[in-house]
Scaffold this motif. Sequence first.
Motif, PDB file in Angstrom:
ATOM      1  N   HIS A  42       0.820  -1.210   0.000  1.00 26.57           N
ATOM      2  CA  HIS A  42       0.000   0.000   0.000  1.00 26.57           C
ATOM      3  C   HIS A  42       0.855   1.263   0.000  1.00 26.57           C
ATOM      4  O   HIS A  42       0.514   2.245  -0.652  1.00 26.57           O
ATOM      5  CB  HIS A  42      -0.973  -0.004   1.173  1.00 26.57           C
ATOM      6  N   LEU A  43       1.945   1.250   0.732  1.00 29.99           N
ATOM      7  CA  LEU A  43       2.821   2.424   0.750  1.00 29.99           C
ATOM      8  C   LEU A  43       3.471   2.647  -0.605  1.00 29.99           C
ATOM      9  O   LEU A  43       3.585   3.775  -1.072  1.00 29.99           O
ATOM     10  CB  LEU A  43       3.882   2.275   1.837  1.00 29.99           C
ATOM     11  N   MET A  44       3.911   1.575  -1.244  1.00 34.84           N
ATOM     12  CA  MET A  44       4.537   1.696  -2.554  1.00 34.84           C
ATOM     13  C   MET A  44       3.507   2.072  -3.616  1.00 34.84           C
ATOM     14  O   MET A  44       3.782   2.841  -4.519  1.00 34.84           O
ATOM     15  CB  MET A  44       5.229   0.401  -2.940  1.00 34.84           C
ATOM     16  N   PRO A  49       1.994   5.942 -10.414  1.00 37.64           N
ATOM     17  CA  PRO A  49       0.968   6.618 -11.218  1.00 37.64           C
ATOM     18  C   PRO A  49      -0.244   5.705 -11.417  1.00 37.64           C
ATOM     19  O   PRO A  49      -0.095   4.486 -11.511  1.00 37.64           O
ATOM     20  CB  PRO A  49       1.659   6.868 -12.555  1.00 37.64           C
ATOM     21  N   GLN A  50      -1.387   6.306 -11.480  1.00 41.82           N
ATOM     22  CA  GLN A  50      -2.628   5.562 -11.690  1.00 41.82           C
ATOM     23  C   GLN A  50      -3.243   6.007 -13.006  1.00 41.82           C
ATOM     24  O   GLN A  50      -3.312   7.207 -13.285  1.00 41.82           O
ATOM     25  CB  GLN A  50      -3.584   5.817 -10.533  1.00 41.82           C
ATOM     26  N   ASP A  67      -0.610  11.266 -10.995  1.00 46.72           N
ATOM     27  CA  ASP A  67       0.698  10.957 -10.432  1.00 46.72           C
ATOM     28  C   ASP A  67       0.741  11.485  -8.995  1.00 46.72           C
ATOM     29  O   ASP A  67       0.890  12.688  -8.778  1.00 46.72           O
ATOM     30  CB  ASP A  67       1.803  11.605 -11.268  1.00 46.72           C
ATOM     31  N   PRO A  68       0.603  10.613  -7.998  1.00 51.65           N
ATOM     32  CA  PRO A  68       0.589  11.059  -6.606  1.00 51.65           C
ATOM     33  C   PRO A  68       1.904  11.683  -6.160  1.00 51.65           C
ATOM     34  O   PRO A  68       1.913  12.521  -5.269  1.00 51.65           O
ATOM     35  CB  PRO A  68       0.312   9.793  -5.795  1.00 51.65           C
ATOM     36  N   ALA A  69       3.011  11.295  -6.785  1.00 47.66           N
ATOM     37  CA  ALA A  69       4.311  11.858  -6.399  1.00 47.66           C
ATOM     38  C   ALA A  69       4.371  13.351  -6.691  1.00 47.66           C
ATOM     39  O   ALA A  69       4.944  14.117  -5.922  1.00 47.66           O
ATOM     40  CB  ALA A  69       5.435  11.124  -7.129  1.00 47.66           C
ATOM     41  N   LEU A  86       3.333  10.516 -18.798  1.00 46.10           N
ATOM     42  CA  LEU A  86       3.978   9.769 -17.714  1.00 46.10           C
ATOM     43  C   LEU A  86       5.500   9.822 -17.816  1.00 46.10           C
ATOM     44  O   LEU A  86       6.186   9.990 -16.802  1.00 46.10           O
ATOM     45  CB  LEU A  86       3.511   8.314 -17.721  1.00 46.10           C
ATOM     46  N   GLU A  87       6.023   9.691 -19.020  1.00 50.71           N
ATOM     47  CA  GLU A  87       7.474   9.769 -19.209  1.00 50.71           C
ATOM     48  C   GLU A  87       8.002  11.145 -18.811  1.00 50.71           C
ATOM     49  O   GLU A  87       8.997  11.262 -18.135  1.00 50.71           O
ATOM     50  CB  GLU A  87       7.849   9.453 -20.648  1.00 50.71           C
TER      51      GLU A  87
END
Length: 92
Positions: A42-44, A49-50, A67-69, A86-87
């Motif tokens: 879950h942490l990873m 990205p979703q 992208d949560p990051a 994404l890239e």
Amino acid sequence: MNSKTVNRRGNSIELPSSKDENAQPSKLVSRWNQVWQSLSHHLMKDNEPQVWQRRDRYGNVWWVAYDPASGRSLLCSTEQEVRIWLEQTRYR
């Protein structure tokens, strides 16, 4: 008698069978490993990205990416646009 279980990462884990009299400490260790794997997954997962698809009321397919990051998101009409985004997002 031991049984093998394969976790999500493809690793084989030896688990004691339920007939084993000395299985109680191993069950505790096994349960702890399950909890740890679930927590780490879950942490990873939260930083990955979703990407998913949505249809609007007219039947058009839209690609949605998050992208949560970085906290950024994207709505576009093609998979190729998502891949490019994404890239670009990952290499900033």
